[in-house]
Design a protein around this motif. Structure first.
Motif, PDB file in Angstrom:
ATOM      1  N   HIS A  45      12.819   9.563  22.928  1.00  0.00           N
ATOM      2  CA  HIS A  45      13.707  10.706  23.123  1.00  0.00           C
ATOM      3  C   HIS A  45      13.747  11.573  21.861  1.00  0.00           C
ATOM      4  O   HIS A  45      13.892  11.071  20.762  1.00  0.00           O
ATOM      5  CB  HIS A  45      15.095  10.139  23.419  1.00  0.00           C
ATOM      6  CG  HIS A  45      16.014  11.151  23.958  1.00  0.00           C
ATOM      7  ND1 HIS A  45      15.862  11.694  25.203  1.00  0.00           N
ATOM      8  CD2 HIS A  45      17.102  11.730  23.400  1.00  0.00           C
ATOM      9  CE1 HIS A  45      16.837  12.572  25.402  1.00  0.00           C
ATOM     10  NE2 HIS A  45      17.595  12.604  24.323  1.00  0.00           N
ATOM     11  N   GLY A  46      13.626  12.871  22.044  1.00  0.00           N
ATOM     12  CA  GLY A  46      13.677  13.747  20.875  1.00  0.00           C
ATOM     13  C   GLY A  46      12.302  14.128  20.372  1.00  0.00           C
ATOM     14  O   GLY A  46      12.149  15.124  19.696  1.00  0.00           O
ATOM     15  N   VAL A  47      11.290  13.353  20.681  1.00  0.00           N
ATOM     16  CA  VAL A  47       9.927  13.715  20.292  1.00  0.00           C
ATOM     17  C   VAL A  47       9.084  13.661  21.561  1.00  0.00           C
ATOM     18  O   VAL A  47       8.994  12.620  22.192  1.00  0.00           O
ATOM     19  CB  VAL A  47       9.299  12.707  19.302  1.00  0.00           C
ATOM     20  CG1 VAL A  47       8.197  13.355  18.504  1.00  0.00           C
ATOM     21  CG2 VAL A  47      10.327  12.063  18.432  1.00  0.00           C
TER      22      VAL A  47
ATOM     23  N   ALA B 121      15.063  11.931  10.630  1.00  0.00           N
ATOM     24  CA  ALA B 121      15.415  13.077  11.485  1.00  0.00           C
ATOM     25  C   ALA B 121      14.824  12.965  12.891  1.00  0.00           C
ATOM     26  O   ALA B 121      15.230  13.697  13.781  1.00  0.00           O
ATOM     27  CB  ALA B 121      14.923  14.366  10.829  1.00  0.00           C
ATOM     28  N   ILE B 122      13.849  12.083  13.069  1.00  0.00           N
ATOM     29  CA  ILE B 122      13.196  11.968  14.380  1.00  0.00           C
ATOM     30  C   ILE B 122      13.827  10.829  15.165  1.00  0.00           C
ATOM     31  O   ILE B 122      14.001   9.731  14.640  1.00  0.00           O
ATOM     32  CB  ILE B 122      11.673  11.705  14.197  1.00  0.00           C
ATOM     33  CG1 ILE B 122      10.976  12.965  13.699  1.00  0.00           C
ATOM     34  CG2 ILE B 122      11.037  11.246  15.491  1.00  0.00           C
ATOM     35  CD1 ILE B 122       9.482  12.796  13.499  1.00  0.00           C
ATOM     36  N   ASP B 123      14.118  11.132  16.435  1.00  0.00           N
ATOM     37  CA  ASP B 123      14.713  10.114  17.298  1.00  0.00           C
ATOM     38  C   ASP B 123      13.572   9.341  17.974  1.00  0.00           C
ATOM     39  O   ASP B 123      13.037   9.784  18.996  1.00  0.00           O
ATOM     40  CB  ASP B 123      15.605  10.817  18.329  1.00  0.00           C
ATOM     41  CG  ASP B 123      16.361   9.813  19.173  1.00  0.00           C
ATOM     42  OD1 ASP B 123      16.285   8.608  18.867  1.00  0.00           O
ATOM     43  OD2 ASP B 123      17.006  10.240  20.138  1.00  0.00           O
ATOM     44  N   TYR B 124      13.197   8.228  17.401  1.00  0.00           N
ATOM     45  CA  TYR B 124      12.077   7.421  17.916  1.00  0.00           C
ATOM     46  C   TYR B 124      12.327   5.984  17.482  1.00  0.00           C
ATOM     47  O   TYR B 124      12.890   5.745  16.407  1.00  0.00           O
ATOM     48  CB  TYR B 124      10.755   7.946  17.311  1.00  0.00           C
ATOM     49  CG  TYR B 124       9.524   7.183  17.754  1.00  0.00           C
ATOM     50  CD1 TYR B 124       8.929   7.430  18.985  1.00  0.00           C
ATOM     51  CD2 TYR B 124       8.943   6.223  16.922  1.00  0.00           C
ATOM     52  CE1 TYR B 124       7.787   6.737  19.390  1.00  0.00           C
ATOM     53  CE2 TYR B 124       7.812   5.527  17.320  1.00  0.00           C
ATOM     54  CZ  TYR B 124       7.237   5.791  18.555  1.00  0.00           C
ATOM     55  OH  TYR B 124       6.113   5.111  18.949  1.00  0.00           O
ATOM     56  N   ASP B 125      11.881   5.066  18.285  1.00  0.00           N
ATOM     57  CA  ASP B 125      12.096   3.652  17.980  1.00  0.00           C
ATOM     58  C   ASP B 125      11.074   3.161  16.938  1.00  0.00           C
ATOM     59  O   ASP B 125      10.094   2.494  17.265  1.00  0.00           O
ATOM     60  CB  ASP B 125      11.978   2.832  19.275  1.00  0.00           C
ATOM     61  CG  ASP B 125      11.959   1.346  18.998  1.00  0.00           C
ATOM     62  OD1 ASP B 125      12.511   0.929  17.956  1.00  0.00           O
ATOM     63  OD2 ASP B 125      11.380   0.600  19.816  1.00  0.00           O
TER      64      ASP B 125
ATOM     65  N   ARG C  45       6.243  22.066  12.732  1.00  0.00           N
ATOM     66  CA  ARG C  45       6.944  23.288  12.323  1.00  0.00           C
ATOM     67  C   ARG C  45       8.451  23.067  12.165  1.00  0.00           C
ATOM     68  O   ARG C  45       9.137  23.881  11.566  1.00  0.00           O
ATOM     69  CB  ARG C  45       6.670  24.433  13.310  1.00  0.00           C
ATOM     70  CG  ARG C  45       5.251  24.980  13.190  1.00  0.00           C
ATOM     71  CD  ARG C  45       5.083  26.329  13.883  1.00  0.00           C
ATOM     72  NE  ARG C  45       3.685  26.763  13.844  1.00  0.00           N
ATOM     73  CZ  ARG C  45       3.079  27.291  12.783  1.00  0.00           C
ATOM     74  NH1 ARG C  45       3.755  27.472  11.660  1.00  0.00           N
ATOM     75  NH2 ARG C  45       1.803  27.638  12.827  1.00  0.00           N
ATOM     76  N   ARG C  46       8.953  21.961  12.690  1.00  0.00           N
ATOM     77  CA  ARG C  46      10.379  21.654  12.454  1.00  0.00           C
ATOM     78  C   ARG C  46      10.619  21.234  10.999  1.00  0.00           C
ATOM     79  O   ARG C  46      11.736  21.251  10.518  1.00  0.00           O
ATOM     80  CB  ARG C  46      10.823  20.492  13.341  1.00  0.00           C
ATOM     81  CG  ARG C  46      10.893  20.816  14.798  1.00  0.00           C
ATOM     82  CD  ARG C  46      11.879  19.834  15.455  1.00  0.00           C
ATOM     83  NE  ARG C  46      11.362  19.344  16.716  1.00  0.00           N
ATOM     84  CZ  ARG C  46      11.710  18.207  17.293  1.00  0.00           C
ATOM     85  NH1 ARG C  46      12.584  17.404  16.692  1.00  0.00           N
ATOM     86  NH2 ARG C  46      11.206  17.854  18.442  1.00  0.00           N
ATOM     87  N   PHE C  47       9.549  20.804  10.324  1.00  0.00           N
ATOM     88  CA  PHE C  47       9.727  20.238   8.975  1.00  0.00           C
ATOM     89  C   PHE C  47       8.985  21.007   7.879  1.00  0.00           C
ATOM     90  O   PHE C  47       9.275  20.826   6.700  1.00  0.00           O
ATOM     91  CB  PHE C  47       9.244  18.780   8.966  1.00  0.00           C
ATOM     92  CG  PHE C  47       9.969  17.923   9.954  1.00  0.00           C
ATOM     93  CD1 PHE C  47      11.269  17.510   9.695  1.00  0.00           C
ATOM     94  CD2 PHE C  47       9.392  17.568  11.163  1.00  0.00           C
ATOM     95  CE1 PHE C  47      11.961  16.732  10.613  1.00  0.00           C
ATOM     96  CE2 PHE C  47      10.072  16.794  12.090  1.00  0.00           C
ATOM     97  CZ  PHE C  47      11.371  16.375  11.817  1.00  0.00           C
TER      98      PHE C  47
END
Ligand SMILES: C[S@@+](CC[C@H](N)C(=O)[O-])C[C@H]1O[C@@H](n2cnc3c(N)ncnc32)[C@H](O)[C@@H]1O
Length: 275
Positions: free
Chosen positions: A4-6, A44-48, A118-120
């Motif tokens: 989720h999020g990526v 900052a990334i929503d990942y497991d 580009r988010r970072f």
């Protein structure tokens, strides 16, 4: 699909493995490299990311990145106004570690990765992202129009995911459009390709490597006049690099070298000079 999020495709998701490797390394008291940006990005990334925790191959990704950094530094020492093209850049941070304030950098990856990147990171007059597949030659026009050579192409953990005809087409494209350039790339031998379902990190994601390269010396025969300038395994790193590593890593690599595991012997980091 990553968590989720990526929103990333299968091969694109693999970028999260070396990113996490650098973030973990940055937290260590005695690291092989520092990468505070990787730590920020991971948080900052929503990942497991826990699925990659404690995996032995994370250190391998860090050592590979350190050697590619070294090749980029050597290139920029010889050519301070040269151009570095990161092929399959993922969320790598070589520019942050190696830039000399003068060189040009291009960071190329598939569109969903560049959207995430580009988010970072932001483009500057000397640093530009390109959203394209390396197999679609249009990116070469963008690089040639905007920056003069000499050129170093850095394809870290990218080409093994392509089929051999595609890898050959990429090498031909670079040789045709950027004669005399350097190409840093890693290669995986057949014992690695056939056992990758059991690889500690790849087994946690969907993507699989396709291109099996038993002997990187053969790459120089793909183009008359090409030269393999360097080839290393993780247990035969350049001597100065090995000596600069933390003592615990040196000891571990020496022990690993003695075991002569196919997974280690068949994974090579290579620097190719194209004609
Ligand atoms: C294992 S990751 C390595 C990322 C980065 N080089 C690093 O070391 O941190 C593989 C990368 O190759 C990229 N990639 C795979 N196929 C590609 C293609 N055809 N064109 C451009 N990039 C590609 C993926 O999107 C991903 O970012």
């Amino acid at each position: 699909m990553a968590g989720h999020g990526v929103q990333l495709g299968a091969v694109q998701e693999t970028l999260l493995i070396p990113l996490y490797g650098r973030a973990v390394e940055n937290r260590k008291a005695e690291p092989a490299l520092r990468d505070p940006r990787a730590e920020e990005i991971v948080s900052a990334i929503d990942y497991d990311f826990d699925r990659f925790a404690e995996l032995p191959s994370l250190l391998g990704t860090v050592l590979r990145t350190s050697l590619f950094d070294r090749w980029a530094r050597d290139f920029l020492t010889a050519h301070p106004d040269g151009t570095v093209v990161e092929i399959g850049t993922g969320l790598n941070t070589r520019y942050e570690r190696v830039d000399n304030g003068r060189a040009h950098w291009f960071e190329l990856d598939l569109p969903d990765v560049i959207a995430l990147r580009r988010r970072f990171f932001t483009d500057t007059p000397r640093r530009r992202m390109i959203a394209a597949s390396v197999t679609d030659g249009g990116w070469a026009d963008v690089v040639r129009e905007r920056a003069a050579g000499p050129y170093l192409f850095s394809a870290e953990a990218v080409l093994p995911f392509l089929g051999e005809p595609e890898v050959r087409a990429v090498v031909d494209l670079i040789a045709d459009r950027f004669p005399g350039s350097l190409l840093a790339l890693d290669t995986a031998g057949p014992g690695i390709i056939t056992t990758q379902d059991r690889h500690d990190a790849l087994s946690k994601v969907e993507a699989r490597m396709c291109w099996s390269c038993a002997d990187p010396a053969g790459l120089a025969r793909w183009r008359p006049g090409a030269q393999l300038r360097a080839t290393h395994t993780l247990t035969s790193l350049p001597q100065e690099m090995y000596e600069a590593l933390p003592a615990a890593y040196r000891e571990m690599l020496t022990g690993l070298a003695a075991q002569r595991l196919a997974q280690v012997e068949e994974y090579r980091l290579n620097l190719l000079r194209l004609p």
